[in-house]
Design a protein around this motif. Structure first.
Motif, short mmCIF file in Angstrom:
data_model
loop_
_atom_site.label_atom_id
_atom_site.label_comp_id
_atom_site.label_asym_id
_atom_site.label_seq_id
_atom_site.Cartn_x
_atom_site.Cartn_y
_atom_site.Cartn_z
N ASP A 68 36.76 32.97 24.37
CA ASP A 68 38.04 33.67 24.44
C ASP A 68 38.57 33.52 25.88
OD1 ASP A 68 40.13 35.54 24.68
OD2 ASP A 68 39.23 36.86 23.18
N TYR A 69 39.47 32.57 26.06
CA TYR A 69 39.98 32.30 27.40
C TYR A 69 40.79 33.45 27.97
CZ TYR A 69 38.54 27.43 26.69
OH TYR A 69 37.81 26.30 26.47
N GLN A 70 41.48 34.19 27.10
CA GLN A 70 42.26 35.33 27.60
C GLN A 70 41.34 36.40 28.17
OE1 GLN A 70 44.82 36.61 24.37
NE2 GLN A 70 46.45 35.22 25.01
N GLU A 71 40.24 36.66 27.47
CA GLU A 71 39.27 37.63 27.98
C GLU A 71 38.64 37.11 29.27
OE1 GLU A 71 37.71 40.88 27.06
OE2 GLU A 71 39.84 40.85 26.52
N ALA A 72 38.38 35.80 29.31
CA ALA A 72 37.82 35.20 30.53
C ALA A 72 38.75 35.46 31.70
CB ALA A 72 37.60 33.70 30.33
N ALA A 73 40.05 35.22 31.48
CA ALA A 73 41.03 35.43 32.55
C ALA A 73 41.07 36.90 32.98
CB ALA A 73 42.41 34.98 32.10
N THR A 74 40.98 37.79 32.02
CA THR A 74 41.01 39.23 32.34
C THR A 74 39.87 39.62 33.27
OG1 THR A 74 42.10 39.83 30.26
CG2 THR A 74 40.82 41.55 31.36
N TRP A 75 38.66 39.16 32.93
CA TRP A 75 37.51 39.53 33.75
C TRP A 75 37.47 38.77 35.07
CZ3 TRP A 75 35.34 43.91 33.05
CH2 TRP A 75 35.36 44.50 31.78
N TYR A 76 37.97 37.53 35.07
CA TYR A 76 38.06 36.79 36.32
C TYR A 76 39.00 37.51 37.30
CZ TYR A 76 35.68 32.52 34.67
OH TYR A 76 34.76 31.61 34.23
N ARG A 77 40.12 38.04 36.78
CA ARG A 77 41.06 38.74 37.66
C ARG A 77 40.41 39.96 38.30
NH1 ARG A 77 44.76 37.76 33.39
NH2 ARG A 77 46.24 36.10 33.93
N LYS A 78 39.65 40.70 37.51
CA LYS A 78 38.97 41.88 38.04
C LYS A 78 37.97 41.47 39.13
CE LYS A 78 39.24 44.56 33.72
NZ LYS A 78 40.01 45.71 34.22
N ALA A 79 37.21 40.40 38.85
CA ALA A 79 36.20 39.95 39.82
C ALA A 79 36.86 39.39 41.07
CB ALA A 79 35.30 38.90 39.18
N ALA A 80 37.97 38.67 40.88
CA ALA A 80 38.68 38.10 42.04
C ALA A 80 39.20 39.22 42.95
CB ALA A 80 39.84 37.23 41.56
N ALA A 81 39.66 40.30 42.34
CA ALA A 81 40.14 41.43 43.13
C ALA A 81 39.00 42.05 43.94
CB ALA A 81 40.74 42.49 42.21
N GLY A 82 37.77 41.83 43.48
CA GLY A 82 36.60 42.32 44.20
C GLY A 82 36.05 41.33 45.19
N GLY A 83 36.76 40.19 45.37
CA GLY A 83 36.36 39.22 46.38
C GLY A 83 35.50 38.07 45.89
N SER A 84 35.40 37.85 44.57
CA SER A 84 34.56 36.78 44.03
C SER A 84 35.23 35.42 44.15
CB SER A 84 34.23 37.05 42.56
OG SER A 84 33.61 35.93 41.97
N ALA A 85 34.63 34.53 44.93
CA ALA A 85 35.15 33.17 45.05
C ALA A 85 35.04 32.42 43.73
CB ALA A 85 34.39 32.41 46.15
N GLU A 86 33.95 32.67 43.00
CA GLU A 86 33.74 32.01 41.71
C GLU A 86 34.85 32.39 40.73
OE1 GLU A 86 31.57 29.87 40.93
OE2 GLU A 86 29.82 30.07 42.23
N ALA A 87 35.24 33.66 40.75
CA ALA A 87 36.30 34.12 39.85
C ALA A 87 37.65 33.53 40.25
CB ALA A 87 36.36 35.64 39.85
N GLU A 88 37.91 33.44 41.54
CA GLU A 88 39.15 32.80 42.00
C GLU A 88 39.19 31.36 41.49
OE1 GLU A 88 41.64 34.18 43.31
OE2 GLU A 88 41.08 35.76 44.74
N PHE A 89 38.06 30.68 41.60
CA PHE A 89 37.99 29.31 41.11
C PHE A 89 38.25 29.25 39.61
CE2 PHE A 89 35.37 26.13 38.95
CZ PHE A 89 36.02 24.99 39.39
N GLY A 90 37.60 30.17 38.86
CA GLY A 90 37.79 30.19 37.42
C GLY A 90 39.23 30.41 37.03
N LEU A 91 39.92 31.30 37.73
CA LEU A 91 41.34 31.53 37.46
C LEU A 91 42.15 30.28 37.76
CD1 LEU A 91 41.94 35.15 38.80
CD2 LEU A 91 42.26 34.36 36.44
#
Length: 323
Positions: free
Chosen positions: A74-97
């Motif tokens: 589910d790419y939409q769910e992936a994007a939702t959780w990546y955004r939350k992680a990116a807001a917490g400073g995750s470089a991996e999540a920024e990359f995923g987004l």
């Protein structure tokens, strides 16, 4: 050899000439959230941590949705959780987004947004983001095309050992794009990626040995490197290896082996194999063709890499096209 430049590529953690939005095609090195065998108890624990605001868990949950690891993709769910992680400073999540925006998966395709997230990850030293950012500059996607910037970011990725970045940087040296043309430097970077098992780089390095470009002409070395790529199921390399066997260059003259590699390449989607087999069949007995067919059928098969997330570039020249 095949290419998107030679090829620039982006990856989710992969690229094609190698053009990789790492030059690809694309050869993945993505980090896993635990593999496809994620247990329900592990997933529940991950969800609990993510819902409590743990940035690492948020990223891993996004990755699970993106790769269908323990949950339905589910790419939409992936994007939702990546955004939350990116807001917490995750470089991996920024990359995923960045990757999701570049590919238009779960979100509307938006190259500018992709660049924004790749930059955020790259500034934290994320090597695949550096490679993919280089690819965006190389292709003018989301930013004005700037090969000097492409070289800068490919080099940053390459210096960290990112094979797609190494392959993409080599392709720019080969073409003289953004840097002065330097075949020796191209060969050096192709070798760096080839030694780490990157098929596009192995094939490109083989081509350089086959033509004596940037290295001393050496058919045996060409055969060695192209065979490594062919054995990984890389169809264009299988065509080139078949050509070497058909010509007896770097390997013994062997029509059976040539036919078998052409047949494997065709099965892998390279239509050139069909014409090569037809031409070669006129020089072979039916017994030889049958032997070659059995040999191809017994080939263990190509590996099934994860979805490529890096952008890659390559040279894109076949041995048979060399003069």
């Amino acid at each position: 050899m095949n290419s998107r430049v030679l090829f620039p590529v982006t990856s989710m953690a992969v690229v094609w000439f190698c053009s990789c939005s790492s030059m690809a095609q694309n050869q993945p090195r993505a980090r896993s959230a635990g593999g496809d065998g994620t247990r329900p108890s592990d997933l529940y624990s991950l969800q609990q941590k993510a819902q409590a605001g743990d940035a690492k868990a948020e990223y891993l949950l996004g990755w699970s949705y993106m790769t269908a690891a323990g949950v339905s993709q589910d790419y939409q769910e992936a994007a939702t959780w990546y955004r939350k992680a990116a807001a917490g400073g995750s470089a991996e999540a920024e990359f995923g987004l960045g990757y999701l925006y570049e590919q238009g998966k779960g979100v509307r395709r938006d190259y500018r947004q992709a660049v924004t997230h790749y930059i955020a990850a790259a500034q934290q030293g994320h090597s695949t983001a550096e490679n993919n950012l280089g690819s965006m500059y190389a292709h003018g996607q989301g930013v004005r095309r700037n090969l000097v910037e492409a070289v800068r970011w490919y080099r940053a990725a390459a210096d960290q050992g990112e094979v797609t970045g190494q392959c993409n940087l080599a392709s720019l040296y080969f073409r003289g794009s953004g840097v002065a043309r330097d075949y020796r430097e191209a060969a050096r970077w192709f070798r760096a990626a080839a030694e780490r098992g990157h098929p596009p780089a192995q094939e490109d390095l083989a081509w350089m040995y086959y033509t004596g470009t940037g290295v001393t002409l050496d058919y045996s070395e060409a055969a060695k490197w192209v065979q490594k790529a062919a054995e990984q199921g890389y169809a264009s390399a299988q065509i080139d290896l078949g050509h070497l066997y058909e010509q007896g260059k770097g390997v013994p003259l062997d029509y059976v082996s040539a036919y078998a590699w052409y047949k494997l390449a065709l099965a892998g989607g390279d239509e050139r194999g069909r014409a090569r087999m037809k031409s070669l069949s006129h020089l072979m007995t039916q017994e030889q063709i049958s032997t070659a067919t059995v040999r191809a059928e017994q080939f263990p098969g190509s590996r099934s890499p994860r979805e490529a997330m890096s952008n890659s570039n390559g040279i894109g020249s076949s041995f048979a096209e060399c003069r």
